[in-house]
Design a protein around this motif. Structure first.
Motif, mmCIF file in Angstrom:
data_model
loop_
_atom_site.group_PDB
_atom_site.id
_atom_site.type_symbol
_atom_site.label_atom_id
_atom_site.label_comp_id
_atom_site.label_asym_id
_atom_site.label_seq_id
_atom_site.Cartn_x
_atom_site.Cartn_y
_atom_site.Cartn_z
ATOM 1 N N GLN A 185 -1.041 -3.325 4.825
ATOM 2 C CA GLN A 185 0.094 -4.097 5.320
ATOM 3 C C GLN A 185 1.404 -3.342 5.083
ATOM 4 O O GLN A 185 2.296 -3.341 5.930
ATOM 5 C CB GLN A 185 0.155 -5.460 4.639
ATOM 6 C CG GLN A 185 -0.970 -6.392 5.035
ATOM 7 C CD GLN A 185 -0.983 -7.653 4.193
ATOM 8 O OE1 GLN A 185 -0.439 -7.684 3.104
ATOM 9 N NE2 GLN A 185 -1.612 -8.700 4.723
ATOM 10 N N ARG A 186 1.515 -2.714 3.927
ATOM 11 C CA ARG A 186 2.716 -1.930 3.634
ATOM 12 C C ARG A 186 2.854 -0.776 4.630
ATOM 13 O O ARG A 186 3.938 -0.511 5.135
ATOM 14 C CB ARG A 186 2.645 -1.369 2.216
ATOM 15 C CG ARG A 186 2.749 -2.415 1.144
ATOM 16 C CD ARG A 186 2.489 -1.771 -0.209
ATOM 17 N NE ARG A 186 2.270 -2.757 -1.232
ATOM 18 C CZ ARG A 186 3.089 -2.939 -2.265
ATOM 19 N NH1 ARG A 186 4.153 -2.192 -2.400
ATOM 20 N NH2 ARG A 186 2.833 -3.867 -3.152
ATOM 21 N N ARG A 211 3.922 -2.015 8.014
ATOM 22 C CA ARG A 211 5.343 -2.361 8.019
ATOM 23 C C ARG A 211 6.203 -1.096 8.148
ATOM 24 O O ARG A 211 7.160 -1.059 8.924
ATOM 25 C CB ARG A 211 5.678 -3.115 6.740
ATOM 26 C CG ARG A 211 7.072 -3.619 6.674
ATOM 27 C CD ARG A 211 7.246 -4.464 5.444
ATOM 28 N NE ARG A 211 8.628 -4.821 5.279
ATOM 29 C CZ ARG A 211 9.039 -5.921 4.736
ATOM 30 N NH1 ARG A 211 8.155 -6.790 4.286
ATOM 31 N NH2 ARG A 211 10.313 -6.186 4.607
ATOM 32 N N ASP A 255 5.431 0.512 -5.083
ATOM 33 C CA ASP A 255 6.467 -0.503 -4.881
ATOM 34 C C ASP A 255 7.843 0.137 -4.712
ATOM 35 O O ASP A 255 8.591 -0.203 -3.790
ATOM 36 C CB ASP A 255 6.500 -1.479 -6.060
ATOM 37 C CG ASP A 255 5.249 -2.350 -6.125
ATOM 38 O OD1 ASP A 255 4.591 -2.520 -5.081
ATOM 39 O OD2 ASP A 255 4.937 -2.842 -7.225
ATOM 40 N N MET A 271 0.817 -7.914 -1.335
ATOM 41 C CA MET A 271 0.726 -7.162 -0.106
ATOM 42 C C MET A 271 -0.111 -5.910 -0.373
ATOM 43 O O MET A 271 0.172 -5.157 -1.288
ATOM 44 C CB MET A 271 2.151 -6.785 0.341
ATOM 45 C CG MET A 271 2.172 -6.094 1.655
ATOM 46 S SD MET A 271 3.815 -5.564 2.238
ATOM 47 C CE MET A 271 4.737 -7.053 2.260
ATOM 48 N N ASP A 272 -1.140 -5.701 0.428
ATOM 49 C CA ASP A 272 -1.985 -4.535 0.200
ATOM 50 C C ASP A 272 -1.411 -3.310 0.917
ATOM 51 O O ASP A 272 -0.418 -3.393 1.642
ATOM 52 C CB ASP A 272 -3.428 -4.823 0.627
ATOM 53 C CG ASP A 272 -3.584 -4.948 2.135
ATOM 54 O OD1 ASP A 272 -2.579 -5.221 2.804
ATOM 55 O OD2 ASP A 272 -4.699 -4.760 2.626
#
Length: 120
Positions: free
Chosen positions: A5-6, A9, A69, A1-2
């Motif tokens: 996208q994070r 979200r 992360d 997931m780049d």
């Protein structure tokens, strides 16, 4: 997931859980302000910083993906614990109690003025 996208979200969670609207993740994060605890805000701001760093090839290699992360998981975990309905009820209850207190104060002042003037 780049990172985009994070960020998308997290932006969806900010809008869904806190009701914060804005054109993109950075705008929503700026509007969140003090609604987020300091540690959560710091991690969310690091993700926004990493998105800007990603635009520059030399800076992109300096992104700490482990922190990304952990930070995303931390922010998501915090935002998922927020209940939008409970937050709305708390705001309504706070508004009602403030106004009830104001009405009591006004009633006491009116009664005191009527007693002082001799009408009661």
């Amino acid at each position: 997931m780049d990172l985009d996208q994070r960020a998308a979200r997290l932006a969806d969670l900010l809008e869904g859980r806190l009701g914060i609207r804005g054109p993109d993740y950075e705008a929503k994060l700026a509007r969140a302000g003090r609604l987020l605890p300091r540690r959560v805000r710091d991690e969310a701001e690091y993700i926004a910083l990493a998105r800007r760093m990603q635009q520059n090839p030399k800076l992109a290699s300096q992104i700490d993906w482990a922190r990304i992360d952990k930070g995303q998981a931390f922010v998501e975990r915090h935002l998922k614990t927020i209940d939008p309905g409970d937050r709305t009820r708390q705001m309504a209850l706070s508004w009602l109690t403030q106004n009830a207190l104001n009405l009591v104060i006004v009633a006491v002042l009116v009664a005191a003025a009527l007693m002082w003037r001799g009408f009661l």
